[in-house]
Design a protein around this motif. Structure first.
Motif, PDB file in Angstrom:
ATOM      1  N   PHE A 143      28.666 228.292 108.110  1.00 31.45           N
ATOM      2  CA  PHE A 143      30.168 228.552 108.315  1.00 31.45           C
ATOM      3  C   PHE A 143      30.435 227.023 107.831  1.00 31.45           C
ATOM      4  CE2 PHE A 143      30.845 231.634 111.704  1.00 31.45           C
ATOM      5  CZ  PHE A 143      31.080 233.159 110.363  1.00 31.45           C
ATOM      6  N   LEU A 149      31.239 219.373 117.172  1.00 27.24           N
ATOM      7  CA  LEU A 149      32.667 219.215 117.444  1.00 27.24           C
ATOM      8  C   LEU A 149      32.682 220.515 117.832  1.00 27.24           C
ATOM      9  CD1 LEU A 149      34.908 218.087 115.228  1.00 27.24           C
ATOM     10  CD2 LEU A 149      34.698 217.195 117.429  1.00 27.24           C
TER      11      LEU A 149
ATOM     12  N   ILE B 224      39.508 217.067 119.954  1.00 24.73           N
ATOM     13  CA  ILE B 224      40.316 218.176 119.366  1.00 24.73           C
ATOM     14  C   ILE B 224      40.470 216.905 118.147  1.00 24.73           C
ATOM     15  CG2 ILE B 224      42.189 219.196 119.336  1.00 24.73           C
ATOM     16  CD1 ILE B 224      41.799 220.062 122.471  1.00 24.73           C
ATOM     17  N   LEU B 226      39.256 215.206 116.383  1.00 24.05           N
ATOM     18  CA  LEU B 226      38.247 214.516 115.285  1.00 24.05           C
ATOM     19  C   LEU B 226      38.529 216.263 115.244  1.00 24.05           C
ATOM     20  CD1 LEU B 226      35.530 212.701 117.626  1.00 24.05           C
ATOM     21  CD2 LEU B 226      36.203 212.041 115.164  1.00 24.05           C
ATOM     22  N   ALA B 227      38.521 216.726 115.470  1.00 25.97           N
ATOM     23  CA  ALA B 227      38.290 218.584 114.859  1.00 25.97           C
ATOM     24  C   ALA B 227      39.650 218.464 114.059  1.00 25.97           C
ATOM     25  CB  ALA B 227      38.421 219.636 116.086  1.00 25.97           C
ATOM     26  N   LEU B 274      38.378 226.583 122.959  1.00 25.33           N
ATOM     27  CA  LEU B 274      37.809 227.812 122.259  1.00 25.33           C
ATOM     28  C   LEU B 274      38.890 227.754 120.300  1.00 25.33           C
ATOM     29  CD1 LEU B 274      38.250 230.616 124.207  1.00 25.33           C
ATOM     30  CD2 LEU B 274      35.865 229.572 123.701  1.00 25.33           C
ATOM     31  N   THR B 276      40.112 225.213 119.082  1.00 25.07           N
ATOM     32  CA  THR B 276      39.154 224.171 117.918  1.00 25.07           C
ATOM     33  C   THR B 276      38.666 224.974 117.373  1.00 25.07           C
ATOM     34  OG1 THR B 276      39.940 221.971 119.685  1.00 25.07           O
ATOM     35  CG2 THR B 276      38.801 221.655 118.230  1.00 25.07           C
ATOM     36  N   VAL B 277      37.602 225.714 118.290  1.00 25.50           N
ATOM     37  CA  VAL B 277      36.025 226.301 117.633  1.00 25.50           C
ATOM     38  C   VAL B 277      36.172 227.323 116.441  1.00 25.50           C
ATOM     39  CG1 VAL B 277      34.501 227.473 117.742  1.00 25.50           C
ATOM     40  CG2 VAL B 277      34.218 225.598 119.732  1.00 25.50           C
ATOM     41  N   LEU B 280      37.795 225.292 112.837  1.00 22.93           N
ATOM     42  CA  LEU B 280      36.507 224.632 113.040  1.00 22.93           C
ATOM     43  C   LEU B 280      35.841 225.478 111.758  1.00 22.93           C
ATOM     44  CD1 LEU B 280      35.218 221.718 115.278  1.00 22.93           C
ATOM     45  CD2 LEU B 280      36.334 221.236 113.339  1.00 22.93           C
ATOM     46  N   VAL B 281      36.025 226.795 112.509  1.00 20.43           N
ATOM     47  CA  VAL B 281      35.091 228.057 111.752  1.00 20.43           C
ATOM     48  C   VAL B 281      35.710 228.182 110.183  1.00 20.43           C
ATOM     49  CG1 VAL B 281      34.394 230.099 111.502  1.00 20.43           C
ATOM     50  CG2 VAL B 281      33.345 228.221 113.282  1.00 20.43           C
ATOM     51  N   SER B 284      36.421 225.241 108.057  1.00 20.40           N
ATOM     52  CA  SER B 284      34.640 225.162 106.719  1.00 20.40           C
ATOM     53  C   SER B 284      34.567 226.320 105.926  1.00 20.40           C
ATOM     54  CB  SER B 284      33.655 225.052 108.294  1.00 20.40           C
ATOM     55  OG  SER B 284      33.948 224.055 109.610  1.00 20.40           O
ATOM     56  N   ARG B 285      34.625 227.590 106.748  1.00 19.73           N
ATOM     57  CA  ARG B 285      34.244 229.172 105.783  1.00 19.73           C
ATOM     58  C   ARG B 285      35.214 228.481 104.378  1.00 19.73           C
ATOM     59  NH1 ARG B 285      34.221 235.237 107.587  1.00 19.73           N
ATOM     60  NH2 ARG B 285      36.540 234.352 107.243  1.00 19.73           N
TER      61      ARG B 285
END
Lengths: 359, 305
Positions: A143, A149, B224, B226-227, B274, B276-277, B280-281, B284-285
């Motif tokens: 992705f 991060l 967080i 930064l994310a 979690l 945040t992860v 981000l995914v 980004s996708r």
């Protein structure tokens, strides 16, 4: 007149060799100033930090014990960094490895299980660390999510998960309500090398990992691919190297090593699972990797040096009432100087006189 | 109704440090510099902010101490990455490691001490309006300051010439340099602005969020933040939405514990990380058609002379 940075025609090998030494020297000077500010005698403080631990066999063993996880993790991280993949979450992979291996120790507790337990624990720890590291690697490859991060966020998750286990299902019923599992059985414990000492089998494993890292990087095609992908991504594409695959591979290896270091730490020096099993090994290993210039032998030396700062810091706290956080400040400053000095491998400073004349 | 009001007030407070730090980092990254040291600057800001307020009894002086501390640390980062062209990722990590140590050292003397936190505003009439009064006019001043800051940054980036130049430097430093703009100087100011915001964000925690200082109290908020910059696709407007969403997750997690939901507290506490992860995914996708990040983000620049 001004001072400017200028790219060197080619990298300076002399500076590459002496730069870690310059960095350590500058760090020592800075630390002396810090000690003076704290109202301690710099000379005796540095003595307690760096000389005293080298003078008796107990501290020497203790340095090797602390260096073991640092070196194992840093070897894995160096592979990632060489391939330009930024695994920052080794601390989490370390904790998950410790949890996974401890699961077997807790399950077999008091069952009289055979000597297969410890090897199985090590494998479980490595597998869990690798899988945990593959989460951010897959998120990056599939992705495009920043692995910096995501791998870091998973450190906090792993920390909370471990906390839950030792306060909840795995807590030792006879442990006076302390958040810890029972002491592991002897078959689930990493054996010590010297009778009555603290040096354990993990130190040997760390040396094997250093050797394996050196062979992988120096003698194999995969090692070559890793270095090319990191140093020259364009060339690597023309060469047909699959950089996504290398991200997954380096993350898996580095997670496996961190996870195994985690279970070795728990089954060895600590002896049971509890919160606070790591004084930030996963983060300090980043410094070890850079100070060792991403080179296996360099990492071994750097790992011993950083371990010395942990032991020296503990002794300085006892002997001179110097706060333990000074060790972290020391490690942070050291990383700054290492990076700054490394800059001079590729660049040099030049004084320019009146360069900005009217055009 | 009162519960909803209380929750909204708590969400605003929990979001403010994220919004402050992320706004600073957004400007830094728009200038093309990736400073991963936000967590380090925040945690030193927290220690210095609490120390300043505790010694002087003034919240404002505390906040200033936090800002100064964050700015000083960001200057170290600027010297390394701009002056010496060192890798920004590694330097940012070094800054965080150093910051955590420094914060422990500075804060060692204050652990266990308490201060009276920043007062909540109370405007006559306005604050007493039912339902919205306390939400719009009854928070501590930092909450409104953070919103004013985002609006100013938006105006600066999109409505001023200087903002245009800053974005140009972040998108193509070679062209900006060729046009005669002082790339390194502009980047240095952007980094310092980011440091000041991170320091203030850290100081917010002991000055307004909790009335005491504990080591490690930032608990990953810098990361967080930064994310959040990624989540916001480097746009100030979306940053506000993102920060309040994350504030809501944090508060949800706290309240769920209070309501006695049968989930272990550690799982609830891991929610923001979690989230945040996952965010981000998803983000980004969604951006497969090309990144919206500043084109020169994270690359070193050494001007030819």
């Amino acid at each position: 007149m001004q001072l400017v940075l200028e790219k060197r025609a080619e990298r300076s090998n002399t500076i590459a060799l002496v730069s870690p030494l310059i960095a350590i020297g500058l760090t020592l000077v800075t630390m002396s100033i810090l000690f003076a500010i704290l109202g301690k005698n710099p000379i005796s403080a540095l003595g307690v930090y760096f000389i005293d631990p080298l003078t008796d066999s107990y501290s020497l063993q203790e340095i090797a014990v602390k260096a073991t996880p640092l070196v194992m993790i840093a070897i894995g991280l160096s592979l990632c960094y060489l391939a330009n993949a930024w695994n920052i979450g080794a601390e989490g992979q370390f904790l998950i490895g410790a949890v996974a291996g401890s699961w077997l120790a807790v399950k077999t507790q008091g069952t009289g299980a055979g000597p297969w337990v410890l090897p199985a624990m090590l494998l479980l720890g490595a597998a869990a660390g690798a899988l945990y590291a593959l989460i951010p690697a897959l998120c990056k490859v599939k992705f495009g999510a920043s692995e910096i991060l995501t791998s870091l966020m998973l450190v906090y998750v792993a920390d909370l998960f471990l906390d839950y286990l030792v306060r909840g299902p795995w807590r030792d019923p006879a442990g006076f309500n302390f958040p810890t599992t029972a002491e592991f059985d002897p078959v689930a414990t990493v054996p010590v090398l010297i009778e009555g000492g603290r040096l354990h089998l993990g130190a040997i494993i760390a040396l094997v990992v250093v050797a394996a890292g050196a062979v992988l990087l120096g003698k194999t095609i995969k090692g070559f691919e890793i270095r090319v992908v990191g140093a020259a991504p364009r060339a690597a594409r023309f060469g047909g190297f699959n950089s996504n695959q290398l991200v997954l591979l380096t993350f898996a290896i580095s997670g496996a090593l961190a996870g195994m270091a985690g279970i070795i730490e728990v089954a060895g020096p600590v002896g049971h699972l509890q919160p606070g099993i790591s004084p930030g090994y996963g983060f300090t290993a980043i410094i070890v990797a850079f100070l060792g210039r991403l080179n296996p032998v360099g990492i071994l030396i750097a790992g011993l040096f950083l371990a010395l700062t942990f032991i020296g810091g503990e002794q300085a706290q006892i002997a001179m009432k110097i706060p333990l956080d000074v060790t972290k400040v020391f490690q942070g400053i050291l990383l700054f100087y290492v990076l700054a000095c490394d800059s001079l491998i590729l660049y040099r400073f030049r004084l320019i006189f009146a360069s900005r004349q009217v055009a | 109704m009162e519960l909803i009001e209380a929750i909204i007030l708590a969400v605003l407070a929990a979001s403010t440090p994220l919004l402050l730090a992320a706004t600073g980092e957004l400007v830094t990254e728009r200038a093309g510099v990736l400073n991963l040291g936000v967590e380090g600057m925040m945690i030193v800001g927290a220690a210095c902010g609490f120390g300043g307020a505790w010694l002087t009894g003034s919240i404002i002086i505390g906040a200033l101490c936090g800002i100064v501390a964050g700015t000083l640390l960001s200057l170290v980062f600027a010297m390394m990455t701009l002056g010496l062209a060192v890798n920004q990722v590694a330097t940012g990590l070094a800054l965080t490691i150093l910051g955590i140590g420094l914060s422990g050292l500075i804060g060692a003397g204050f652990v266990g001490e308490r201060i009276s936190p920043a007062p909540h505003l109370h405007l006559p009439v306005l604050t007493d309006i039912p339902l919205v009064g306390r939400i719009l006019f009854g928070e501590d001043a930092f909450v409104y300051l953070s919103l004013a800051l985002v609006v100013s940054v938006w105006l600066f980036l999109y409505r001023t010439r200087a903002g245009l130049v800053l974005r140009a430097v972040g998108d193509n430093h070679v062209s900006a340099h060729a046009l005669g703009y002082p790339v390194l100087k502009i980047r240095m100011f952007a980094v310092m602005f980011g440091g000041a915001c991170a320091g203030l964000a850290g100081a917010y925690l002991p000055l307004a969020y909790t009335p005491f200082f504990i080591p490690g109290m930032t608990a990953g908020r810098g990361w967080i933040a930064l994310a959040l910059v990624v989540f916001a696709s480097w746009r100030p407007g979306r940053l506000v939405v993102g920060a309040y969403l994350f504030g809501a997750v944090t508060i949800l997690q706290l309240h769920a514990q209070g309501w006695g939901v049968g989930i272990p507290s550690q799982f609830m506490s891991s929610l923001p990380y979690l989230a945040t992860v996952i965010v981000l995914v998803l983000i980004s996708r969604a951006r497969t058609g090309g990144s919206t990040a500043p084109a020169a983000l994270g690359t070193v620049f050494v001007p030819d002379r």
